[in-house]
Design a protein around this motif. Structure first.
Motif, PDB file in Angstrom:
ATOM      1  N   PHE A   1      44.977  29.704  54.245  1.00 42.75           N
ATOM      2  CA  PHE A   1      44.794  31.079  54.702  1.00 42.75           C
ATOM      3  C   PHE A   1      43.426  31.566  54.241  1.00 42.75           C
ATOM      4  O   PHE A   1      43.207  31.866  53.073  1.00 42.75           O
ATOM      5  N   VAL A   2      42.483  31.651  55.175  1.00 41.51           N
ATOM      6  CA  VAL A   2      41.086  31.921  54.843  1.00 41.51           C
ATOM      7  C   VAL A   2      40.905  33.277  54.158  1.00 41.51           C
ATOM      8  O   VAL A   2      40.097  33.416  53.239  1.00 41.51           O
ATOM      9  N   LEU A   3      41.652  34.299  54.583  1.00 38.17           N
ATOM     10  CA  LEU A   3      41.453  35.652  54.056  1.00 38.17           C
ATOM     11  C   LEU A   3      42.489  36.034  52.996  1.00 38.17           C
ATOM     12  O   LEU A   3      42.737  37.214  52.764  1.00 38.17           O
ATOM     13  N   TYR A   4      43.067  35.060  52.349  1.00 38.73           N
ATOM     14  CA  TYR A   4      44.005  35.357  51.266  1.00 38.73           C
ATOM     15  C   TYR A   4      43.228  35.821  50.039  1.00 38.73           C
ATOM     16  O   TYR A   4      42.273  35.167  49.597  1.00 38.73           O
ATOM     17  N   ASN A   5      43.618  36.985  49.488  1.00 35.94           N
ATOM     18  CA  ASN A   5      43.040  37.449  48.223  1.00 35.94           C
ATOM     19  C   ASN A   5      43.752  36.722  47.083  1.00 35.94           C
ATOM     20  O   ASN A   5      44.900  37.036  46.756  1.00 35.94           O
ATOM     21  N   PHE A   6      43.087  35.735  46.513  1.00 37.45           N
ATOM     22  CA  PHE A   6      43.713  34.987  45.422  1.00 37.45           C
ATOM     23  C   PHE A   6      44.008  35.925  44.254  1.00 37.45           C
ATOM     24  O   PHE A   6      43.251  36.861  43.982  1.00 37.45           O
ATOM     25  N   GLN A   7      45.128  35.664  43.595  1.00 35.76           N
ATOM     26  CA  GLN A   7      45.629  36.603  42.607  1.00 35.76           C
ATOM     27  C   GLN A   7      44.683  36.743  41.417  1.00 35.76           C
ATOM     28  O   GLN A   7      44.002  35.794  41.014  1.00 35.76           O
ATOM     29  N   ALA A   8      44.644  37.965  40.899  1.00 31.11           N
ATOM     30  CA  ALA A   8      43.750  38.308  39.798  1.00 31.11           C
ATOM     31  C   ALA A   8      44.541  39.051  38.727  1.00 31.11           C
ATOM     32  O   ALA A   8      45.661  39.512  38.952  1.00 31.11           O
ATOM     33  N   THR A   9      43.922  39.178  37.557  1.00 30.52           N
ATOM     34  CA  THR A   9      44.599  39.815  36.423  1.00 30.52           C
ATOM     35  C   THR A   9      44.387  41.327  36.413  1.00 30.52           C
ATOM     36  O   THR A   9      45.340  42.100  36.391  1.00 30.52           O
ATOM     37  N   VAL A  10      43.130  41.758  36.427  1.00 31.95           N
ATOM     38  CA  VAL A  10      42.803  43.181  36.319  1.00 31.95           C
ATOM     39  C   VAL A  10      42.475  43.736  37.701  1.00 31.95           C
ATOM     40  O   VAL A  10      41.641  43.158  38.420  1.00 31.95           O
ATOM     41  N   PRO A  11      43.092  44.847  38.108  1.00 28.11           N
ATOM     42  CA  PRO A  11      42.826  45.380  39.451  1.00 28.11           C
ATOM     43  C   PRO A  11      41.480  46.099  39.545  1.00 28.11           C
ATOM     44  O   PRO A  11      41.266  47.144  38.926  1.00 28.11           O
ATOM     45  N   PHE A  12      40.567  45.499  40.299  1.00 31.96           N
ATOM     46  CA  PHE A  12      39.277  46.108  40.618  1.00 31.96           C
ATOM     47  C   PHE A  12      39.120  46.112  42.123  1.00 31.96           C
ATOM     48  O   PHE A  12      39.703  45.276  42.829  1.00 31.96           O
ATOM     49  N   ARG A  13      38.267  47.034  42.625  1.00 24.26           N
ATOM     50  CA  ARG A  13      37.966  47.020  44.055  1.00 24.26           C
ATOM     51  C   ARG A  13      37.199  45.745  44.414  1.00 24.26           C
ATOM     52  O   ARG A  13      37.433  45.136  45.458  1.00 24.26           O
ATOM     53  N   TYR A  14      36.273  45.356  43.548  1.00 21.92           N
ATOM     54  CA  TYR A  14      35.501  44.138  43.761  1.00 21.92           C
ATOM     55  C   TYR A  14      35.518  43.309  42.483  1.00 21.92           C
ATOM     56  O   TYR A  14      35.358  43.851  41.385  1.00 21.92           O
ATOM     57  N   SER A  15      35.666  42.016  42.629  1.00 20.76           N
ATOM     58  CA  SER A  15      35.667  41.122  41.478  1.00 20.76           C
ATOM     59  C   SER A  15      34.268  41.059  40.859  1.00 20.76           C
ATOM     60  O   SER A  15      33.258  41.217  41.539  1.00 20.76           O
ATOM     61  N   SER A  16      34.218  40.808  39.562  1.00 18.64           N
ATOM     62  CA  SER A  16      32.974  40.884  38.795  1.00 18.64           C
ATOM     63  C   SER A  16      32.204  39.567  38.762  1.00 18.64           C
ATOM     64  O   SER A  16      32.771  38.483  38.940  1.00 18.64           O
ATOM     65  N   HIS A  17      30.906  39.692  38.487  1.00 24.61           N
ATOM     66  CA  HIS A  17      30.137  38.539  38.047  1.00 24.61           C
ATOM     67  C   HIS A  17      30.669  38.121  36.677  1.00 24.61           C
ATOM     68  O   HIS A  17      31.298  38.911  35.971  1.00 24.61           O
ATOM     69  N   SER A  18      30.362  36.905  36.273  1.00 23.17           N
ATOM     70  CA  SER A  18      30.714  36.457  34.929  1.00 23.17           C
ATOM     71  C   SER A  18      29.461  36.414  34.068  1.00 23.17           C
ATOM     72  O   SER A  18      28.335  36.472  34.575  1.00 23.17           O
ATOM     73  N   SER A  19      29.662  36.284  32.781  1.00 23.79           N
ATOM     74  CA  SER A  19      28.534  36.208  31.841  1.00 23.79           C
ATOM     75  C   SER A  19      28.189  34.775  31.467  1.00 23.79           C
ATOM     76  O   SER A  19      27.320  34.550  30.629  1.00 23.79           O
TER      77      SER A  19
END
Length: 539
Positions: A451-469
């Motif tokens: 499923f191309v447009l599946y939002n893979f599950q995340a821990t913290v709810p944000f509008r947009y996922s973050s960059h990493s450090s």
């Protein structure tokens, strides 16, 4: 003592004999044999010895910098497995991409002057200009963001400008708007990277003399031989209709009423130049007859590769744009500098679209393969890296070998349940749209792997996922590519490019005055010499 080639040959003969004698099983069971891994390790050592023994230390005539936006180490690993499972009969984990096959590898520390997690503009400035800077600023040293009065004195010279000073052809290719962060760092100086068009600027900023990025692009029209990507709306008068989408909300955005595309064509009247906006026009370009090419294929970003075939006007792939750019730039006898950005990897990650991110990685890897096939390691330095990573992870639940990288864990055909009684995927995010908190985690099914447009599950709810450090990987081939080894600051890459190509602050080392890239006799140890200013070569 036998030389490296003889040793490698002996290893191969021993391995073949053991296979024939059933001492080591044939694939795919051979990995169960300890000899398989012994041989693999010994062969890898021999290849590494050979690689460093034959390090290329002549001046690089050409430099190509590939930037995978958001392509952290996890994305490289997942992308490799995804492509392996998609393109071969192997399980995917052992697959090698064209990026993997580059001989030298290192890590880059991505933090910015003011942030532990870097922004795209600051990362691009580090990679292209050799300076770390403040978040949100492009092509300038660290200072007060959004303050036009602070701009004078902060401007720094970047790779494209240094290359042009030494007579090289230059180009930028991206799947984003050409005015956005990474490609903008090649030509623009701005205290706010989001000033793509003047509509995003305050009146005070305009009155203070700051210029939007699109304006700066046209002001430097003849310093860029190739400009390919999206971004038409930032170039056209406010409200003007887009030819590709005449009935859509996409309109021009410029409040000053200027048509920068027409201005570019006027500036190029005396040159062999062409502007294109669709696939047919792009395909009709004869690189032998064109010295300047601008192609803007969308009002804003270009489409995801998975949806490219739905574009009625058509748009070229990243690999096709890379190929056309090299064909045009390679005509310059002094060489060229080319920046290629795969911008949609990070965009997909921001939405937790792991499947789209993997497809974009595959698209990026194809472009790298095209560049490698079109160039020689004798005279072309190719660097592949990322501006930043994302909070994307794989491996949850200890998936079995060959399990679909985007499938349920540990086995997509026989998944296990977490403590909440729900299935889970191997891949996921630390934050983003895939989070369900405070609601219960929604159910997930084996079909999500496709499923191309599946939002893979995340821990913290944000509008947009973050960059990493996290540190990002960097790969290199060609002259002085062995300098890309170890852990370095992100701005180190700009200096590797300068040093190898003998431009900018690294133009006066011994290898810069030695044999030309096509002269195979002798090499230099790279010592600095005070030889006076190098004269600029001409086309």
């Amino acid at each position: 003592m036998a030389n490296t080639a003889q040793t490698a040959l002996c290893l191969q003969v021993i391995a073949c004999l053991l296979v024939l004698c059933n001492a080591i099983p044939a694939a795919p069971d051979r990995e169960s044999s300890s000899f398989h891994w012994l041989y693999e390790g010994m062969a890898d050592i021999e290849a590494s010895v050979e690689r460093f023994k034959n390090a290329k230390t002549r001046k690089a005539k050409n430099v190509i910098l590939f930037v995978g936006d958001g392509m952290g180490l996890t994305t490289v690993t997942a992308g490799r497995i995804f492509k392996g499972q998609k393109d071969s009969t192997a399980t995917g984990e052992e697959y090698q991409t064209d990026i993997d096959r580059m001989p030298h590898t290192g890590l880059l520390k991505t933090y910015g002057v003011d942030r532990q997690t870097v922004s795209r503009p600051a990362a691009a400035t580090a990679l292209l200009c050799g300076f770390k800077t403040t978040s949100g600023m492009t092509g300038v040293a660290s200072g007060e963001a959004n303050n036009c009065t602070a701009l004078p004195g902060l401007e720094v010279k970047c790779a494209l400008e240094h290359a042009k000073d030494f007579g090289k052809a230059t180009g930028i290719v991206t799947t984003a708007s050409v005015q956005t962060s990474t490609t903008a760092a090649a030509f623009a100086k701005t205290v706010k990277s989001r000033w793509y068009s003047d509509i995003y600027m305050s009146n005070a900023s305009k009155q203070a003399g700051c210029k939007d990025v699109a304006d700066q692009l046209i002001a430097k029209a003849k310093t860029l031989n190739v400009v390919l990507g999206g971004g038409r709306s930032h170039m056209k008068p406010y409200g003007s209709i887009d030819r590709e989408y005449p009935h859509h909300i996409y309109r021009g955005l410029r409040e000053d009423g200027r048509n920068l595309i027409e201005e570019w064509m006027t500036a190029m009247e005396d040159e062999d130049a062409q502007y294109v906006w669709n696939k047919d026009q792009f395909d009709d370009i004869d690189p032998d007859k064109i010295d300047y090419l601008m192609g803007l294929f969308e009002p804003y970003r270009m489409r995801y590769s998975s949806y490219r075939d739905q574009d009625g006007a058509g748009e070229p792939s990243l690999a096709e744009m890379t190929e056309k750019a090299i064909q045009i730039l390679q005509k310059d006898r002094d060489g060229y500098f080319l920046l290629v950005e795969a911008a949609q990897i990070g965009r997909a990650h921001h939405y937790n679209y792991a499947h789209l991110a993997m497809e974009e990685f595959v698209d990026f890897e194809r472009a790298v393969g095209v560049a490698k096939n079109m160039t020689s390691t004798d005279d072309t330095l190719i660097i592949v890296t990322a501006n930043n990573g994302h909070v994307f992870t794989i491996g949850s639940g200890y998936p079995v070998r060959g399990n679909p990288i985007l499938g349920l864990s540990p086995n997509n055909d026989a998944p296990k349940r977490a403590l909440d009684g729900r299935y889970f995927t191997s891949a996921g995010y630390a934050d983003g749209r895939g989070a369900s908190s405070p609601r219960p985690r929604p159910p997930v099914f084996p079909t999500v792997k496709d499923f191309v447009l599946y939002n893979f599950q995340a821990t913290v709810p944000f509008r947009y996922s973050s960059h990493s450090s996290e540190d990002v990987p960097v790969f290199a081939s060609g002259p002085w590519s062995h300098l890309v080894t170890g852990v370095h600051e992100q701005n180190y890459i700009a200096h590797v490019m300068y040093y190898s190509a003998c431009i900018g602050p690294h133009a006066y080392y011994e290898h810069c005055l030695g044999p030309s890239p096509n002269d195979r006799t002798g090499a230099s140890d790279g010592k600095w010499i005070n030889s006076g200013k190098r004269s600029k070569s001409r086309r």
